[in-house]
Design an enzyme around this catalytic site. Structure first.
Site, PDB file in Angstrom:
ATOM      1  N   ASP A  12       2.977   4.997 -12.709  1.00 10.60           N
ATOM      2  CA  ASP A  12       2.874   4.913 -11.676  1.00 10.60           C
ATOM      3  C   ASP A  12       1.265   5.239 -11.230  1.00 10.60           C
ATOM      4  O   ASP A  12       0.766   6.141 -11.058  1.00 10.60           O
ATOM      5  CB  ASP A  12       3.892   5.552 -10.719  1.00 10.60           C
ATOM      6  CG  ASP A  12       3.344   5.564  -9.136  1.00 10.60           C
ATOM      7  OD1 ASP A  12       2.869   4.452  -8.648  1.00 10.60           O
ATOM      8  OD2 ASP A  12       3.504   6.334  -8.285  1.00 10.60           O
ATOM      9  N   THR A  57      -2.743   7.741  -0.342  1.00  9.47           N
ATOM     10  CA  THR A  57      -4.151   7.542  -0.119  1.00  9.47           C
ATOM     11  C   THR A  57      -4.138   6.895   1.578  1.00  9.47           C
ATOM     12  O   THR A  57      -4.874   7.104   2.260  1.00  9.47           O
ATOM     13  CB  THR A  57      -4.826   6.538  -1.073  1.00  9.47           C
ATOM     14  OG1 THR A  57      -5.041   7.320  -2.110  1.00  9.47           O
ATOM     15  CG2 THR A  57      -6.342   6.523  -0.785  1.00  9.47           C
ATOM     16  N   VAL A  79       0.776   8.662 -12.326  1.00 10.33           N
ATOM     17  CA  VAL A  79       1.753   9.500 -12.725  1.00 10.33           C
ATOM     18  C   VAL A  79       2.450   8.934 -14.279  1.00 10.33           C
ATOM     19  O   VAL A  79       2.792   7.664 -13.958  1.00 10.33           O
ATOM     20  CB  VAL A  79       2.931   9.781 -11.907  1.00 10.33           C
ATOM     21  CG1 VAL A  79       4.268  10.500 -12.276  1.00 10.33           C
ATOM     22  CG2 VAL A  79       2.285  10.470 -10.505  1.00 10.33           C
ATOM     23  N   ASP A 129       3.445  -0.698  -5.556  1.00 10.13           N
ATOM     24  CA  ASP A 129       4.051   0.525  -5.365  1.00 10.13           C
ATOM     25  C   ASP A 129       5.268   0.148  -4.245  1.00 10.13           C
ATOM     26  O   ASP A 129       6.129   0.872  -3.896  1.00 10.13           O
ATOM     27  CB  ASP A 129       2.760   1.625  -4.684  1.00 10.13           C
ATOM     28  CG  ASP A 129       1.953   0.958  -3.500  1.00 10.13           C
ATOM     29  OD1 ASP A 129       1.831  -0.226  -3.377  1.00 10.13           O
ATOM     30  OD2 ASP A 129       1.727   1.733  -2.680  1.00 10.13           O
TER      31      ASP A 129
END
Length: 257
Positions: free
Chosen positions: A6, A132, A13, A109
């Site tokens: 990810d 973010t 990650v 995402d």
């Protein structure tokens, strides 16, 4: 073994899934200049340090930073001898396609969050991801991503205050002891913390009113626990929602090959 990656705007990650659970999860800063060889040295060193003997045979990637994907593809091909699935590409199927305006490119995402949340909680959801950016993903009753909201992230807002106003210091977000700050740091923390409490509450209320159905609100992302423990804004908190969503999409593609 599946390697789920990810890649967000700030951090990336890596997680190894053995078919039943994640046996390891690591986080590194997102840097598009990092080569496939550098990724492998970093990853193999961590695996050796934690005595993890895993033969990775498959890879799935979600990336909000397009320039990173090439080197992650090379990593998969060179060191794991496989072609990775990349969420958002035509050959990576979704359990339920998004229903948005024609031509709209939905962030990978957000598609992954929708898949992961639906798998765990069913439909009619609002997924609030504190990254973010602070995103609100609306998941329909059948699991489709049907739109949402994008707001500046908490830390991004603090950085903007620090960078744009010469007299304001850099501060970390935390729950202030009182709404009325009696020093500069407390004033900034109060404005951002309570401002985001109000933002989340108002946007979720308006989404529910617009959809006209009962909806559960799921939080995820690094700062979600801070808001989860402070105010009754969310029905559930998921710390691994995006990585879980990657395993859901991977399983769906394997079942529909």
């Amino acid at each position: 073994m599946l390697l789920a990656i990810d890649c967000g705007n700030t951090n990336t990650v890596f997680a190894i899934w053995n078919g039943e659970r994640f046996i390891a999860t690591w986080r590194t800063s997102t840097e598009w200049q990092r080569t496939a060889d550098q990724y492998y040295v970093w990853l193999s060193t961590l695996m050796k340090f934690q005595n993890i003997d895993a033969e990775i045979t498959e890879v799935i990637i979600s990336s909000t930073v397009p320039r990173v994907v090439f080197n992650l593809r090379v990593l998969s091909d060179r060191y794991f001898n496989c072609r990775p699935m990349v969420v958002g590409k035509p050959d990576c199927l979704l359990p339920t396609p998004p229903r948005v305006d024609e031509g709209t490119q939905v962030g990978p995402d957000r598609l992954v969050n929708a898949a992961g949340a639906f798998d765990r909680h069913g439909g009619d959801l609002i997924v609030v991801d504190f990254g973010t950016a602070t995103t609100f993903d609306v998941v329909a009753s059948d699991g489709a991503y049907v739109g949402g909201v994008i707001a500046p992230g908490v830390n991004l807002s603090l950085e903007a205050l620090h960078n744009a106003a010469a007299a304001l210091p850099h501060v970390d977000i935390s729950k202030p002891q009182a709404v009325i700050g009696t020093n500069t740091v407390a004033c900034m923390q109060s404005g951002v913390f309570w401002g985001y409490i109000g933002l989340v509450r108002e946007i979720c209320a308006r989404i529910k009113a617009e959809r006209g159905v009962p909806m559960r609100v799921i939080s995820t992302g690094g700062l979600a626990p801070l808001f989860q423990q402070s105010e009754p804004l969310f029905d559930d908190f998921e710390d691994d929602l995006t990585i879980h969503g990657l395993t859901v999409i991977h399983r769906y593609n394997k079942d529909h090959q």
